[in-house]
Structures are given as C-alpha cells and as structure tokens.
Design an enzyme around this catalytic site. Structure first.
Site, PDB file in Angstrom:
ATOM      1  N   THR A 323      -7.794  11.414  62.248  1.00 15.54           N
ATOM      2  CA  THR A 323      -8.860  12.319  62.409  1.00 15.54           C
ATOM      3  C   THR A 323     -10.436  11.857  62.652  1.00 15.54           C
ATOM      4  OG1 THR A 323      -9.481  12.401  60.216  1.00 15.54           O
ATOM      5  CG2 THR A 323      -7.831  13.828  60.949  1.00 15.54           C
ATOM      6  N   CYS A 324     -11.253  12.639  63.202  1.00 16.13           N
ATOM      7  CA  CYS A 324     -12.742  12.415  63.645  1.00 16.13           C
ATOM      8  C   CYS A 324     -13.473  12.235  62.366  1.00 16.13           C
ATOM      9  CB  CYS A 324     -12.962  13.082  64.687  1.00 16.13           C
ATOM     10  SG  CYS A 324     -12.175  13.286  66.062  1.00 16.13           S
ATOM     11  N   ASP A 325     -13.055  11.785  61.331  1.00 14.72           N
ATOM     12  CA  ASP A 325     -13.713  11.699  60.005  1.00 14.72           C
ATOM     13  C   ASP A 325     -13.731  10.137  59.521  1.00 14.72           C
ATOM     14  OD1 ASP A 325     -15.005  11.948  57.413  1.00 14.72           O
ATOM     15  OD2 ASP A 325     -13.870  13.693  56.696  1.00 14.72           O
TER      16      ASP A 325
END
Ligand SMILES: *Cc1c(COP(=O)(O)O)cnc(C)c1O
Length: 376
Positions: A323-325
């Site tokens: 994910t983009c976290d």
C-alpha cells in the site's frame, strides 16, 4: 510443510496472496492440549480465527468456545456448539448483547468492574459470573494486561457482592498475555487467584472455576517453551497454590490452536535497491500490515518466511507491503535475510500464519481486497 499443504500449493495455480489452513493440524493441536492438560476444559478463543470450518471441526472434537462478541457467539452456535459450551469472556459487552446471549442460553459471563456486573444482573439474571483479574504479562510479545482485569482486592469485593445482585459468583479468569514465552506469569497469576479463592471461601462464597486464559506460545522465528513444559509447570503451580482443593480448570487458547495450521502464499511485487550505497534491498510483497499481517506492527510477531527460489546466498532486506502508506513496513530492524536471486514474481510463503490474520485485513485500503482463504 506437510505433504497435504505442499500438494495443494503444487496443484493449484491460485492468485496470491492466499491462506491455506490444514484442518488436520488444528485437530491435532486440540488433541495435544487434551493430552498434555487433561484436567483443563478447553474453550477455543474464536477471535484467533473464526472460520466456520475451524469452529465445526473443534466442536466435533469436543472443544468449547471463548466468544468475545455476539457475532462470534452466534457463529459458535451455528457451528453446532451448545450454549453451555460457550463462555462470553469479553469484559466489555453491550447490555443488549448480554441479553441476546442470555436468550441464546449462554450462562457464563466475564466481568472486571461494578458497572459490568450491574449490566449482567439486569440482562442475564442468575447467570454465572467470573472476574477477570489483572495479572503481570511480562514475557508476552502481545500483552493484554493494559486494558482488562481488576486488582485482586476489587475482584474479591465484586465477587462477594454478586449474590446480592442475584448473580452466581463462579470463578476467576486471567490472561498472561498472548505469545507468552515465560512460565513465571502463570505461576504468579495462579498464586494470586488462589488467595482470592481462600479469602472468599472464608466468607462463605465457594468459587468453582479458574480460567487460565490463553497465551500459549507458537514457534515463529524463535523457539518457545514446549506445551509439555508449560503444562508441567502449570500443574505444579496448581498443586503448590491450591493444595488438595484444585478448582475446575479452563483454558482459552487461540493462537496455539490455529497458527501453525496456516500458510500464506505471497508474491514479490518488487525488489528494489533504494540507495546504491546501502546493501539492504527492499522487498515489497502483495500482502502487508493492512492485508492481515497486523501482528507485525512493532515487528512483534516475526513470521518465518520461506522464499520459493533457488539460490543459497542471502543478503539483508527490509520487507514491506503493497500500500501507499509508509506505516506498511513489516520488518526493518528484525534483520531478515532473503536470497540475492529474489525477483519480482517469486513466491514467498509465510509460515504459521493461521492466527490473527484472516480478520484483521482491511476491507480494501488502496483497493487491495482481503486475501482468499482455503480450508483443506
Ligand atoms: C485473545 C484471548 C485469548 C486467546 O489468546 P491466545 O494468546 O491467542 O491464546 C483467550 N482469552 C481471552 C479472554 C482473549 O481475549
């Protein structure tokens, strides 16, 4: 990996990530508890993995269930459990849920404060109540003491007050913390509970049940005490602290019943050298903190990883999710090493991943759906 799981992996070309659970291992683990702790009634902690396939097989084998919510409780009933086999052992329950559980025929409820006892008196009159004692959980990788349980003097006072509220003071429970790798906390907690049993008995209240909770550890990357040794130590503690008047004993293992039965197959999305001056490679998998590997937070549970590639030479890696976290990094300090030959598209199997994974995945953060599950 046992032949059944190996055969499943080899003969199915399934989209990753996915979890395979070998139900025979779960049944075997249950029988091991039966064999090594024969004096304890086993209530499986449903939250570890609530799959109906698991509940059914454990019910057929004769297990009881520790349910923490009304939906968990109802899935136990749906799996064929009778209400007497179910403990409602969460100390935090909506009164409406208590009432519903009572209508279902459940009679054993946990509490750890006066207000919960009042809710029980109102919504489940005459039921059996057990008090959750706060105990020390040092040695546990996943402590549970900060949020639950009351001190011994308060447990004593509340259990003494229960009869006047129309409730049946039935026993004491504790939880030494999940993935507990030390034997001392069990002994201390049993000693503490025995004092309360004696004190109450002197005041005319005879408790019947001591619930030792869960916490039984699983071998992930590191070795842990064997169940044989834990059970010997618990037996010795019971005799030392209760003498000849050992009460009924319950245990609520979750992790130790299901973890080793599960394998998650993942795919490497990217192997990147983010800084040419640093030897460490970053390995991004198609599963991460949001995909069900919540217990990697703080690098607490360190799963054993098995890369499905040839090549013996290994080097240091950071392992992260898709994910983009930037929170979605699983292992940065735990000194994992993976083969130098690892490339995008290779599979990595995560071992002993059957506990606390299926229900903690996000519903679709960044568009990633929860992983598929296969029960074989
Ligand atoms: C989570 C929980 C368990 C199971 O703990 P494990 O460490 O997985 O064995 C047992 N009892 C209670 C009350 C729990 O909250």
């Amino acid at each position: 990996m046992n032949p059944k799981v190996a055969n499943f992996l080899a003969s199915n070309d399934l989209e990753t990530p996915y979890l395979v659970i070998d139900l025979n291992v779960i049944e075997h683990n249950f029988r091991q508890f039966r064999k090594l702790l024969p004096q304890a009634a086993l209530y499986y902690a449903v939250k570890a993995n609530p799959a109906p396939e698991i509940l059914k097989i454990l019910n057929a084998a004769g297990a009881g269930f520790d349910a923490a919510s009304l939906p968990e409780l109802e899935s136990c009933l749906a799996a064929g459990a009778s209400p007497e086999q179910i403990l409602y052992s969460n100390t935090i329950k909506k009164q409406a849920d208590i009432a519903r559980a009572y209508e279902h025929g459940v009679r054993l409820f946990a509490f750890d404060c006066e207000e919960e006892l009042r809710k029980l008196a109102e919504a489940a009159p005459g039921c059996q109540v057990f008090c959750r004692l706060a105990v020390e959980s040092s040695g546990a990788l996943w402590p549970l003491d900060g949020k639950f349980g009351c001190p011994a003097p308060m447990a004593r006072d509340l259990l003494l007050a229960a009869p006047d509220m129309g409730l049946d003071p039935h026993g004491i429970s504790f939880h030494v913390g999940s993935q507990q790798c030390s034997l001392t906390p069990w002994d201390r907690a049993i000693g503490r509970a025995a004092e309360i049993f004696r004190d109450l008995s002197a005041n005319g209240v005879d408790l019947k049940l001591l619930n030792l909770g869960g916490g039984f550890p699983v071998a992930y990357r590191s070795q842990v005490p064997l169940l044989e040794d834990i059970s010997t130590s618990i037996d010795a503690s019971l005799v030392r602290h209760f003498g000849n008047s050992i009460p009924d004993i319950a245990i609520e293992p979750g992790r130790a019943i299901v973890a080793a039965a599960g394998l998650i197959r993942t795919e490497v999305i990217l192997v990147s050298r983010r800084d040419v001056n640093v030897p460490e490679r970053w390995v991004y998998l198609d599963i991460g903190r949001y995909g069900g590997l919540d217990e990697t937070s703080g690098e607490t549970i360190q799963y054993k990883l098995r890369p499905r590639v040839n090549g013996a030479e290994c080097g240091p890696v950071v392992i992260a999710g898709p994910t983009c976290d930037s929170v979605d990094i699983m292992y940065q300090n735990a000194e994992y090493q993976l083969p130098m030959s690892l490339r995008a598209g290779d599979h990595i199997d995560i071992l002993a991943a059957g506990a606390y994974t299926t229900t903690t995945a996000s519903v679709g953060f960044n568009g990633f759906s929860p992983f598929q599950q296969y029960y074989i």
